[in-house]
Design a protein around this motif. Sequence first.
Motif, PDB file in Angstrom:
ATOM      1  N   GLN A  25     -28.602  24.791  -8.901  1.00  0.00           N
ATOM      2  CA  GLN A  25     -28.979  23.564  -8.197  1.00  0.00           C
ATOM      3  C   GLN A  25     -28.995  22.344  -9.114  1.00  0.00           C
ATOM      4  O   GLN A  25     -29.497  21.292  -8.743  1.00  0.00           O
ATOM      5  N   GLY A  26     -28.503  22.488 -10.338  1.00  0.00           N
ATOM      6  CA  GLY A  26     -28.425  21.360 -11.246  1.00  0.00           C
ATOM      7  C   GLY A  26     -29.618  21.183 -12.159  1.00  0.00           C
ATOM      8  O   GLY A  26     -29.706  20.185 -12.882  1.00  0.00           O
ATOM      9  N   VAL A  27     -30.532  22.141 -12.157  1.00  0.00           N
ATOM     10  CA  VAL A  27     -31.742  22.024 -12.972  1.00  0.00           C
ATOM     11  C   VAL A  27     -31.406  22.032 -14.465  1.00  0.00           C
ATOM     12  O   VAL A  27     -31.848  21.159 -15.222  1.00  0.00           O
ATOM     13  N   GLY A  28     -30.635  23.014 -14.912  1.00  0.00           N
ATOM     14  CA  GLY A  28     -30.274  23.107 -16.325  1.00  0.00           C
ATOM     15  C   GLY A  28     -29.515  21.882 -16.791  1.00  0.00           C
ATOM     16  O   GLY A  28     -29.797  21.323 -17.854  1.00  0.00           O
ATOM     17  N   ARG A  29     -28.571  21.442 -15.992  1.00  0.00           N
ATOM     18  CA  ARG A  29     -27.789  20.248 -16.324  1.00  0.00           C
ATOM     19  C   ARG A  29     -28.707  19.027 -16.453  1.00  0.00           C
ATOM     20  O   ARG A  29     -28.584  18.236 -17.390  1.00  0.00           O
ATOM     21  N   ALA A  30     -29.636  18.860 -15.527  1.00  0.00           N
ATOM     22  CA  ALA A  30     -30.554  17.717 -15.553  1.00  0.00           C
ATOM     23  C   ALA A  30     -31.454  17.765 -16.790  1.00  0.00           C
ATOM     24  O   ALA A  30     -31.718  16.723 -17.406  1.00  0.00           O
ATOM     25  N   LEU A  31     -31.897  18.948 -17.172  1.00  0.00           N
ATOM     26  CA  LEU A  31     -32.727  19.068 -18.373  1.00  0.00           C
ATOM     27  C   LEU A  31     -31.932  18.736 -19.631  1.00  0.00           C
ATOM     28  O   LEU A  31     -32.424  18.026 -20.516  1.00  0.00           O
ATOM     29  N   ILE A  32     -30.710  19.225 -19.723  1.00  0.00           N
ATOM     30  CA  ILE A  32     -29.857  18.920 -20.883  1.00  0.00           C
ATOM     31  C   ILE A  32     -29.602  17.414 -20.952  1.00  0.00           C
ATOM     32  O   ILE A  32     -29.700  16.802 -22.022  1.00  0.00           O
ATOM     33  N   GLU A  33     -29.286  16.801 -19.825  1.00  0.00           N
ATOM     34  CA  GLU A  33     -29.039  15.357 -19.807  1.00  0.00           C
ATOM     35  C   GLU A  33     -30.282  14.577 -20.227  1.00  0.00           C
ATOM     36  O   GLU A  33     -30.177  13.574 -20.944  1.00  0.00           O
ATOM     37  N   ALA A  34     -31.457  15.033 -19.814  1.00  0.00           N
ATOM     38  CA  ALA A  34     -32.701  14.353 -20.184  1.00  0.00           C
ATOM     39  C   ALA A  34     -32.952  14.449 -21.684  1.00  0.00           C
ATOM     40  O   ALA A  34     -33.389  13.478 -22.317  1.00  0.00           O
ATOM     41  N   VAL A  35     -32.660  15.605 -22.271  1.00  0.00           N
ATOM     42  CA  VAL A  35     -32.805  15.748 -23.724  1.00  0.00           C
ATOM     43  C   VAL A  35     -31.809  14.835 -24.435  1.00  0.00           C
ATOM     44  O   VAL A  35     -32.155  14.159 -25.407  1.00  0.00           O
ATOM     45  N   ALA A  36     -30.573  14.785 -23.954  1.00  0.00           N
ATOM     46  CA  ALA A  36     -29.572  13.907 -24.566  1.00  0.00           C
ATOM     47  C   ALA A  36     -30.004  12.448 -24.479  1.00  0.00           C
ATOM     48  O   ALA A  36     -29.868  11.694 -25.457  1.00  0.00           O
ATOM     49  N   ASP A  37     -30.550  12.037 -23.345  1.00  0.00           N
ATOM     50  CA  ASP A  37     -31.041  10.658 -23.202  1.00  0.00           C
ATOM     51  C   ASP A  37     -32.174  10.389 -24.187  1.00  0.00           C
ATOM     52  O   ASP A  37     -32.219   9.340 -24.837  1.00  0.00           O
ATOM     53  N   TRP A  38     -33.115  11.334 -24.286  1.00  0.00           N
ATOM     54  CA  TRP A  38     -34.240  11.191 -25.212  1.00  0.00           C
ATOM     55  C   TRP A  38     -33.726  11.083 -26.647  1.00  0.00           C
ATOM     56  O   TRP A  38     -34.158  10.204 -27.401  1.00  0.00           O
ATOM     57  N   ALA A  39     -32.815  11.977 -27.022  1.00  0.00           N
ATOM     58  CA  ALA A  39     -32.293  11.990 -28.389  1.00  0.00           C
ATOM     59  C   ALA A  39     -31.547  10.699 -28.706  1.00  0.00           C
ATOM     60  O   ALA A  39     -31.672  10.152 -29.810  1.00  0.00           O
ATOM     61  N   ARG A  40     -30.784  10.215 -27.760  1.00  0.00           N
ATOM     62  CA  ARG A  40     -30.067   8.952 -27.935  1.00  0.00           C
ATOM     63  C   ARG A  40     -31.063   7.818 -28.213  1.00  0.00           C
ATOM     64  O   ARG A  40     -30.862   7.002 -29.124  1.00  0.00           O
ATOM     65  N   ALA A  41     -32.142   7.783 -27.454  1.00  0.00           N
ATOM     66  CA  ALA A  41     -33.167   6.742 -27.634  1.00  0.00           C
ATOM     67  C   ALA A  41     -33.859   6.857 -28.989  1.00  0.00           C
ATOM     68  O   ALA A  41     -34.359   5.856 -29.514  1.00  0.00           O
ATOM     69  N   GLN A  42     -33.884   8.063 -29.566  1.00  0.00           N
ATOM     70  CA  GLN A  42     -34.490   8.273 -30.884  1.00  0.00           C
ATOM     71  C   GLN A  42     -33.523   7.992 -32.028  1.00  0.00           C
ATOM     72  O   GLN A  42     -33.883   8.111 -33.193  1.00  0.00           O
ATOM     73  N   GLY A  43     -32.276   7.666 -31.709  1.00  0.00           N
ATOM     74  CA  GLY A  43     -31.278   7.391 -32.730  1.00  0.00           C
ATOM     75  C   GLY A  43     -30.573   8.629 -33.256  1.00  0.00           C
ATOM     76  O   GLY A  43     -29.882   8.562 -34.278  1.00  0.00           O
ATOM     77  N   CYS A  44     -30.712   9.748 -32.568  1.00  0.00           N
ATOM     78  CA  CYS A  44     -30.005  10.964 -32.984  1.00  0.00           C
ATOM     79  C   CYS A  44     -28.514  10.821 -32.698  1.00  0.00           C
ATOM     80  O   CYS A  44     -28.118  10.128 -31.757  1.00  0.00           O
TER      81      CYS A  44
END
Length: 146
Positions: free
Chosen positions: A91-110
């Motif tokens: 249902q897209g749960v795993g994809r949404a979690l991965i995208e959220a981590v990527a967004d968080w990491a991007r905001a942290q400068g990773c």
Amino acid sequence: MITIGGLTENDRAAWENLFAGYNTFYGRTLAPELVDRAWREFARGERMHALGARADGALVGIVHFFTHVSTTSADVCYLQDLFTDAEARGQGVGRALIEAVADWARAQGCVRVYWHTQTSNTTARRLYDQVALDKGFMQYQIPLGS
């Protein structure tokens, strides 16, 4: 609809259930003190981080991650644990979690997010092959005892 957000004290029981399912999948049972330690670290939000996926108000997926330094780039984000309740898969749960981590990491400068999975985890790998690059690395470990 799936929503992604931080975990609250009210999520503890549902998180523990999902985390136990994750560990069972990998053939391990965590000591209660390790579960407590992880929860405390997530609450502090300094070294280890966690997000949850909710559907109809129920916690149906979790992800744990942290950043670390690199000798060849800016900091990187390691996605250590990702688990979706069996009833919510597809249902897209795993994809949404991965995208959220990527967004968080991007905001942290990773500069990147990476993770490991077993080569036999074909269900997860179908998703991972859609959202990330398989860089062809193998993992080696030296167990150092308890």
